[in-house]
Design a protein around this motif. Structure first.
Motif, short mmCIF file in Angstrom:
data_model
loop_
_atom_site.label_atom_id
_atom_site.label_comp_id
_atom_site.label_asym_id
_atom_site.label_seq_id
_atom_site.Cartn_x
_atom_site.Cartn_y
_atom_site.Cartn_z
N UNK A 276 0.83 -1.21 0.00
CA UNK A 276 0.00 0.00 0.00
C UNK A 276 0.86 1.26 0.00
N UNK A 277 1.94 1.22 0.75
CA UNK A 277 2.84 2.38 0.79
C UNK A 277 3.45 2.64 -0.58
N UNK B 36 -8.97 -7.80 13.92
CA UNK B 36 -10.24 -7.25 13.45
C UNK B 36 -10.25 -6.97 11.95
N UNK B 37 -9.08 -6.94 11.33
CA UNK B 37 -9.01 -6.69 9.89
C UNK B 37 -9.51 -7.89 9.09
N UNK C 194 -1.46 -3.22 4.87
CA UNK C 194 -2.38 -2.84 3.80
C UNK C 194 -3.82 -2.80 4.30
N UNK C 195 -4.03 -2.22 5.46
CA UNK C 195 -5.37 -2.25 6.04
C UNK C 195 -6.39 -1.48 5.22
N UNK C 196 -5.92 -0.56 4.38
CA UNK C 196 -6.87 0.18 3.55
C UNK C 196 -7.50 -0.69 2.47
N UNK C 197 -6.82 -1.80 2.14
CA UNK C 197 -7.39 -2.72 1.15
C UNK C 197 -7.60 -4.11 1.74
#
Length: 306
Positions: free
Chosen positions: A36-37, A235-236, A281-284
């Protein structure tokens, strides 16, 4: 020209022989962690940073594995005779020369990126404690302590090579490091014969094979899952991670022999990759099992309402 090509091919062969077993705990998760970064960077900068990351991870792994294999030849003759030193692919002097080059390049990388210095110092100190002190033969120090500090160093540097550190990412890295240290006893289930032969005090050697499996499954693993929970990583993808951990418990408890235990350790490394990929990559990060359940339940509700 042919001599140069042959030399390069030989060095690549040696590198692979020294490192290939540990790609799933270094090169692969380090790459997954920063996806993600990298996506947030301009294309050329992303390529540059990723190549630097792969180079640094290669030095990280090569330095450590050479340190371990130079001091563990007798063990490797029993457990892993295909490695370059016991197989005769390289001499001890050749291994020591490669170690010096890898060590110098690894430490020298701090000159190009000073923010990596804490991770480099941590990994060098961790490696030294494992190969030069009695702690390297003790299950608690070798796995729980050293693999925790080593994992921290690995992902601290991996993230900093690509992006600035954040408080949340720092928390995730600490959590994954502790989770790894608690679970790393699994790697010793496959090497009981060799560890006993050289007098290494791994958990299976100290308390026995069956007892160690029970401790791993019902003490260390629940603690590790709790660490993921309090950090927010669980939780992800709660369903997927839950299923993977249950499967891991089953495999650890099943006494299927060294080959089976090696596959169990590899399965653990795949979970390791999944955990760090979620953290970075918690955003995806979407739980595929949870999404499937939600879709099925949602369709069921729609039919009822209709």
């Amino acid at each position: 020209m042919s001599f140069v090509v042959e030399s390069i091919a030989h060095e690549l062969d040696v590198f692979l022989g020294v490192t290939w077993r540990d790609w799933s705990t270094t090169l692969i998760p380090g790459s997954l962690f920063v996806l993600s970064a990298l996506r947030e960077l301009p294309f050329t900068e992303a390529i540059r940073n990723y190549l630097l990351l792969v180079l640094w991870l290669s030095l990280f792994l090569y330095f450590f594995n050479l340190s371990n294999q130079i001091t563990g030849v007798e063990e490797d003759k029993i457990n892993k005779p295909d490695r370059p030193i016991p197989s005769g692919n390289i001499t001890m002097a050749g291994a020591q020369l490669r170690w010096f080059i890898a060590f110098s390049a690894f430490v020298g990388s701090a000159a190009f990126e000073p923010t990596l210095l804490p991770a480099i110092i941590c990994w060098v100190a961790t490696t030294a404690s494992m190969v030069l002190t009695p702690g390297g033969g003790n299950w608690f120090w070798k796995n729980t302590v050293s693999m925790t500090t080593g994992t921290w160093a690995l992902f601290q540097a991996s993230w900093r090579i690509v992006a600035p550190m954040t408080l949340k990412m720092e928390t995730y890295i600490y959590a994954v490091a502790v989770w790894t240290g608690l679970n790393m006893q699994i790697q010793d289930l496959r090497d009981i014969k060799g560890d006993r032969a050289i007098g290494r005090s791994t958990l299976p050697v100290v308390v026995g094979d069956r007892a160690s499996r029970i401790i791993m499954a019902f003490v260390f693993m629940p603690m590790a899952v709790y660490v993921l929970h309090i950090s927010g990583i669980l939780q992800l993808a709660p369903v997927t991670l839950g299923i993977l951990h249950i499967a891991l418990v089953y495999r650890v408890l099943h006494m299927g022999g060294p080959r089976y235990d090696h596959k169990t350790y590899m399965f653990f490394t795949y979970i390791f990759c999944a955990v760090i990929a979620l953290a970075g990559n918690e955003d995806i990060a979407l739980d595929p099992v949870w999404r499937l359940i939600d879709r099925v339940v949602g369709q069921g509700d729609t039919k009822v309402c209709a």
